[in-house]
Enzyme design. Structure first.
Site, PDB file in Angstrom:
ATOM      1  N   LEU A 202       0.850  -1.200   0.000  1.00  0.00           N
ATOM      2  CA  LEU A 202       0.000   0.000   0.000  1.00  0.00           C
ATOM      3  C   LEU A 202       0.879   1.242   0.000  1.00  0.00           C
ATOM      4  O   LEU A 202       1.854   1.322   0.750  1.00  0.00           O
ATOM      5  CB  LEU A 202      -0.880   0.030   1.246  1.00  0.00           C
ATOM      6  CG  LEU A 202      -2.068  -0.924   1.312  1.00  0.00           C
ATOM      7  CD1 LEU A 202      -2.837  -0.691   2.610  1.00  0.00           C
ATOM      8  CD2 LEU A 202      -2.997  -0.776   0.117  1.00  0.00           C
TER       9      LEU A 202
ATOM     10  N   HIS B 180       0.387 -11.981   7.937  1.00  0.00           N
ATOM     11  CA  HIS B 180       1.637 -12.397   7.287  1.00  0.00           C
ATOM     12  C   HIS B 180       2.008 -13.804   7.767  1.00  0.00           C
ATOM     13  O   HIS B 180       1.943 -14.075   8.974  1.00  0.00           O
ATOM     14  CB  HIS B 180       2.751 -11.401   7.638  1.00  0.00           C
ATOM     15  CG  HIS B 180       4.036 -11.731   6.961  1.00  0.00           C
ATOM     16  ND1 HIS B 180       4.238 -11.513   5.606  1.00  0.00           N
ATOM     17  CD2 HIS B 180       5.176 -12.311   7.420  1.00  0.00           C
ATOM     18  CE1 HIS B 180       5.446 -11.930   5.280  1.00  0.00           C
ATOM     19  NE2 HIS B 180       6.031 -12.415   6.362  1.00  0.00           N
TER      20      HIS B 180
ATOM     21  N   ASP C  41       1.838  -0.060   8.699  1.00  0.00           N
ATOM     22  CA  ASP C  41       2.453   1.276   8.658  1.00  0.00           C
ATOM     23  C   ASP C  41       3.194   1.430   7.330  1.00  0.00           C
ATOM     24  O   ASP C  41       2.984   0.637   6.413  1.00  0.00           O
ATOM     25  CB  ASP C  41       3.322   1.534   9.903  1.00  0.00           C
ATOM     26  CG  ASP C  41       4.572   0.687   9.924  1.00  0.00           C
ATOM     27  OD1 ASP C  41       4.842  -0.026   8.930  1.00  0.00           O
ATOM     28  OD2 ASP C  41       5.297   0.733  10.930  1.00  0.00           O
TER      29      ASP C  41
END
Ligand code: GRF
Length: 202
Positions: free
Chosen positions: A95, A111, A143
């Site tokens: 992202l 993950h 993040d």
């Protein structure tokens, strides 16, 4: 407590998405899934969404002339979903920072390794190659850095002699299917408090 609105981003098979759908259907998560957003028009996750009556938004990455244009369309779709939480469940792209900033603390990812070990692709093969005896899965907030945000939950899985990528991935996946709905439940019940890198479960 009011039900939260969640949107899922997935690029492929969508087995984690399915686990989330079922947890919601079984009343384990106080949420409504308002959208599946995918970058891949061929994703099997689309079929799962259709079966569950969840609106699908396809933003075909290959149809955009640049990554920036794709990201702009994705940001718009995420804004339109008007979700309290965005769940990356096998969403295979990084992202952009614009999106991360727009939804800080509202995006979680799963993950298939015990972060901070083995970030990026083929985490299970990386674990085998390194020779670790234990791996697992991690659900974390997203993040700006890849597979790096504050950790919400982790589950351990033994790495066995003779494991190949597929065997280990299957063993980890079983844990993912419990861990991800659990993390979403905690979020939706407002039980997660983030303090820097630390996420407390209250
Ligand atoms: C999972 O292993 C997830 O941890 C990783 O991609 C895989 C997606 O599997 N990010 P699925 O599409 O949920 O079946």
């Amino acid at each position: 407590m009011m039900k939260k609105r969640i949107a899922v981003l997935a690029s492929g098979r969508g087995s984690n998405f399915q686990a989330v759908i079922e947890a919601i259907q079984q009343g384990k998560i106080p949420a409504v899934c308002v959208a599946l957003i995918t970058d891949n028009p061929g994703a099997y996750a689309i079929k799962r969404a259709e079966k569950a009556g969840i609106p699908v938004k396809v933003i075909d990455y290959s149809a955009f002339p640049s990554r920036e244009m794709y990201e702009r369309a994705l940001l718009l779709a995420m804004q339109q979903a008007d979700a309290d939480l965005f769940v990356l469940a096998g969403y295979m792209r990084i992202l952009g920072t614009g999106i991360v900033h727009a939804f800080r603390g509202k995006i979680m990812n799963i993950h298939p390794a015990l972060l901070p070990s083995f970030t990026g692709l083929h985490a299970q093969q990386q674990a085998i190659n390194y020779g670790v005896k234990v791996s697992g899965c991690t659900v974390h907030f997203v993040d700006e850095s890849l597979d790096c945000g504050p950790i919400i939950l982790q589950r351990c899985v033994a790495v066995l002699e003779g494991d190949d990528e597929e065997l280990l991935a299957d063993r980890i996946l079983k844990q993912e299917h419990e861990c991800l709905p659990e993390a979403i439940r905690l979020f939706c019940e407002e039980k997660l408090v983030t303090d820097g890198r630390n996420v407390r479960i209250t």
